[in-house]
Structures are given as C-alpha cells and as structure tokens.
Design a protein around this motif. Sequence first.
Motif, PDB file in Angstrom:
ATOM      1  N   ILE A  24      11.703 -16.604   3.392  1.00  0.00           N
ATOM      2  CA  ILE A  24      11.083 -17.733   4.110  1.00  0.00           C
ATOM      3  C   ILE A  24      10.079 -17.240   5.158  1.00  0.00           C
ATOM      4  N   LEU A  25       9.678 -15.964   5.000  1.00  0.00           N
ATOM      5  CA  LEU A  25       8.642 -15.355   5.824  1.00  0.00           C
ATOM      6  C   LEU A  25       9.001 -15.294   7.302  1.00  0.00           C
ATOM      7  N   MET A  26      10.241 -14.965   7.588  1.00  0.00           N
ATOM      8  CA  MET A  26      10.694 -14.726   8.961  1.00  0.00           C
ATOM      9  C   MET A  26      10.986 -13.242   9.109  1.00  0.00           C
ATOM     10  N   ASP A  27      11.091 -12.811  10.348  1.00  0.00           N
ATOM     11  CA  ASP A  27      11.475 -11.438  10.620  1.00  0.00           C
ATOM     12  C   ASP A  27      12.884 -11.206  10.076  1.00  0.00           C
ATOM     13  N   GLN A  28      13.062 -10.160   9.294  1.00  0.00           N
ATOM     14  CA  GLN A  28      14.358  -9.887   8.675  1.00  0.00           C
ATOM     15  C   GLN A  28      15.466  -9.698   9.710  1.00  0.00           C
ATOM     16  N   GLN A  29      15.108  -9.254  10.890  1.00  0.00           N
ATOM     17  CA  GLN A  29      16.124  -9.028  11.923  1.00  0.00           C
ATOM     18  C   GLN A  29      16.715 -10.329  12.463  1.00  0.00           C
ATOM     19  N   ALA A  30      16.074 -11.468  12.162  1.00  0.00           N
ATOM     20  CA  ALA A  30      16.625 -12.757  12.603  1.00  0.00           C
ATOM     21  C   ALA A  30      17.986 -12.987  11.962  1.00  0.00           C
ATOM     22  N   GLY A  31      18.135 -12.598  10.715  1.00  0.00           N
ATOM     23  CA  GLY A  31      19.416 -12.748  10.026  1.00  0.00           C
ATOM     24  C   GLY A  31      20.498 -11.883  10.658  1.00  0.00           C
ATOM     25  N   ALA A  32      20.177 -10.628  10.925  1.00  0.00           N
ATOM     26  CA  ALA A  32      21.149  -9.726  11.552  1.00  0.00           C
ATOM     27  C   ALA A  32      21.491 -10.209  12.957  1.00  0.00           C
ATOM     28  N   TYR A  33      20.510 -10.761  13.662  1.00  0.00           N
ATOM     29  CA  TYR A  33      20.719 -11.278  15.011  1.00  0.00           C
ATOM     30  C   TYR A  33      21.739 -12.417  15.000  1.00  0.00           C
ATOM     31  N   ILE A  34      21.629 -13.312  14.029  1.00  0.00           N
ATOM     32  CA  ILE A  34      22.570 -14.435  13.930  1.00  0.00           C
ATOM     33  C   ILE A  34      23.986 -13.911  13.711  1.00  0.00           C
ATOM     34  N   VAL A  35      24.158 -12.975  12.783  1.00  0.00           N
ATOM     35  CA  VAL A  35      25.489 -12.435  12.483  1.00  0.00           C
ATOM     36  C   VAL A  35      26.047 -11.677  13.689  1.00  0.00           C
ATOM     37  N   ASP A  36      25.230 -10.842  14.315  1.00  0.00           N
ATOM     38  CA  ASP A  36      25.702 -10.027  15.439  1.00  0.00           C
ATOM     39  C   ASP A  36      26.069 -10.843  16.664  1.00  0.00           C
ATOM     40  N   ASN A  37      25.408 -11.964  16.872  1.00  0.00           N
ATOM     41  CA  ASN A  37      25.599 -12.709  18.111  1.00  0.00           C
ATOM     42  C   ASN A  37      26.396 -14.003  17.994  1.00  0.00           C
ATOM     43  N   PHE A  38      26.490 -14.583  16.798  1.00  0.00           N
ATOM     44  CA  PHE A  38      27.094 -15.906  16.708  1.00  0.00           C
ATOM     45  C   PHE A  38      28.199 -16.042  15.655  1.00  0.00           C
ATOM     46  N   ILE A  39      28.414 -15.021  14.845  1.00  0.00           N
ATOM     47  CA  ILE A  39      29.426 -15.099  13.785  1.00  0.00           C
ATOM     48  C   ILE A  39      30.322 -13.874  13.872  1.00  0.00           C
ATOM     49  N   GLU A  40      31.629 -14.117  13.761  1.00  0.00           N
ATOM     50  CA  GLU A  40      32.577 -13.010  13.806  1.00  0.00           C
ATOM     51  C   GLU A  40      33.639 -13.208  12.725  1.00  0.00           C
ATOM     52  N   PHE A  41      33.828 -12.203  11.901  1.00  0.00           N
ATOM     53  CA  PHE A  41      34.892 -12.210  10.908  1.00  0.00           C
ATOM     54  C   PHE A  41      36.105 -11.544  11.554  1.00  0.00           C
ATOM     55  N   ILE A  42      37.247 -12.249  11.528  1.00  0.00           N
ATOM     56  CA  ILE A  42      38.427 -11.811  12.254  1.00  0.00           C
ATOM     57  C   ILE A  42      39.485 -11.313  11.271  1.00  0.00           C
ATOM     58  N   PRO A  43      39.874 -10.048  11.398  1.00  0.00           N
ATOM     59  CA  PRO A  43      40.865  -9.494  10.466  1.00  0.00           C
ATOM     60  C   PRO A  43      42.299  -9.846  10.861  1.00  0.00           C
ATOM     61  N   GLU A  44      42.690 -11.085  10.626  1.00  0.00           N
ATOM     62  CA  GLU A  44      44.061 -11.508  10.906  1.00  0.00           C
ATOM     63  C   GLU A  44      44.673 -12.001   9.605  1.00  0.00           C
ATOM     64  N   ILE A  97      22.426 -22.392   7.749  1.00  0.00           N
ATOM     65  CA  ILE A  97      23.056 -23.061   6.600  1.00  0.00           C
ATOM     66  C   ILE A  97      23.523 -22.033   5.579  1.00  0.00           C
ATOM     67  N   VAL A  98      22.710 -21.032   5.314  1.00  0.00           N
ATOM     68  CA  VAL A  98      23.113 -19.962   4.393  1.00  0.00           C
ATOM     69  C   VAL A  98      24.372 -19.275   4.929  1.00  0.00           C
ATOM     70  N   SER A  99      24.439 -19.079   6.245  1.00  0.00           N
ATOM     71  CA  SER A  99      25.623 -18.480   6.861  1.00  0.00           C
ATOM     72  C   SER A  99      26.855 -19.336   6.600  1.00  0.00           C
ATOM     73  N   ALA A 100      26.730 -20.638   6.817  1.00  0.00           N
ATOM     74  CA  ALA A 100      27.867 -21.547   6.622  1.00  0.00           C
ATOM     75  C   ALA A 100      28.326 -21.553   5.162  1.00  0.00           C
ATOM     76  N   LEU A 101      27.385 -21.537   4.226  1.00  0.00           N
ATOM     77  CA  LEU A 101      27.748 -21.509   2.806  1.00  0.00           C
ATOM     78  C   LEU A 101      28.480 -20.216   2.446  1.00  0.00           C
ATOM     79  N   PHE A 102      28.019 -19.115   2.996  1.00  0.00           N
ATOM     80  CA  PHE A 102      28.668 -17.824   2.744  1.00  0.00           C
ATOM     81  C   PHE A 102      30.088 -17.835   3.311  1.00  0.00           C
ATOM     82  N   ILE A 103      30.251 -18.352   4.516  1.00  0.00           N
ATOM     83  CA  ILE A 103      31.566 -18.407   5.152  1.00  0.00           C
ATOM     84  C   ILE A 103      32.515 -19.255   4.303  1.00  0.00           C
ATOM     85  N   GLY A 104      32.030 -20.386   3.804  1.00  0.00           N
ATOM     86  CA  GLY A 104      32.855 -21.224   2.943  1.00  0.00           C
ATOM     87  C   GLY A 104      33.290 -20.492   1.695  1.00  0.00           C
TER      88      GLY A 104
END
Length: 189
Positions: A24-44, A97-104
């Motif tokens: 979608i012609l955005m900086d690729q680091q925007a995706g990593a930024y979202i994961v690093d700052n707003f999404i956490e996978f918890i090993p429980e 939205i792609v993040s939410a679909l992946f999480i689901g």
Amino acid sequence: MTRKQANEYDTELKIRLQDCAKEILMDQQAGAYIVDNFIEFIPEDHVKGMIFLGNDPASYKVGNVRIDLKKAILAGIEFVASISAPESIFNYIQLLIVSALFIGKVSKQELSEVEAYIVYWLHIRGTYEVGVEDERFILSFQEWYQEKGRKTLERGDIVNAINHLYHIKVADYKEGNIYLKEKVWGKLE
C-alpha cells in the motif's frame, strides 16, 4: 501458547504487516512499529477462551494477545498529521485490520464435530463449576449423541475427543470429573 509460539507469531505478524505496508506504498517499518508498540503475544497456557458453535465450531484463545487499539489509532493520527498526508490514515487502519485478522487466525482452534457436540453437551448441563463424573459422561453422551440422529460412537472415539479438549484447555479433569473451562456461545440444535 508457549513462549516459542508467541515469538513466532510476533515475527510472522511483523513480516505480514511489512509486506502489507509495502503493497500500500507505506514505509515497511510502520508494520513493525504497530507490532512492537501496540500488540503483544502472551505465552500463557492457562488463558481462558471462548467457544463459538455453529457451522464452523472453534475455540478462540484471544486472551493470549493484547492489543491497545486506542493507542494504535491515536499514534496513527499523529503519524498522519506529522507527514501531512491525510489519505495515509486509511493505509494505517488497513494495517491494523490485517493485524486483527492475523490475531483471529492464530487464536482459533477448530473443533471436530464430536468435540463440538461434547462441548455443547457439557455446556447445556452447566459443568463449569460442578463437573460430571467421567464414566457417567461417556454413557450419557453416547446415548444423547445417538438421539440427535448421529452415528453410534465408540468409547475410544469419545475418550480421544475429550482428551483433545483437555489438551487445548477447553475442558478440565479433576478427581474423576469433567469440567468445561471456556464460555460457550451458540448451539448445535
């Protein structure tokens, strides 16, 4: 979810969002930024989930993922304002939205037909706090399953199905009793 799985999902989501950002012609680091700052996978392993019955019965362990959507959207608005490109907010939201679909997708564990019927049987009998004795369960379930117009189940088939439900932490076994651990939504009748 084990720590290894949590790390694998984190890495896979970063890669997917970076690819999506590139498309979608955005900086690729925007995706990593979202994961690093707003999404956490918890090993429980003991996180409770929800079961949805119907055409595609599945258990969802969404408790293994934390996403701060409010902060993510506010950060996206600030990001768009800083680069003076209002149309970028739609691209940013697309990444969320792609993040939410992946999480689901990663939090879903499909149930077989027999497993779904076992879950439903346990649910309608309220075995959340007061379990059912395992031998009584097997005999009662076999009879009920046949009454529903299903094929005759062998004891081993039921035992294998309930063991899988223990393994994915949908049901629990304590002192000879079976308990349902996850909240059930929907029905099979």
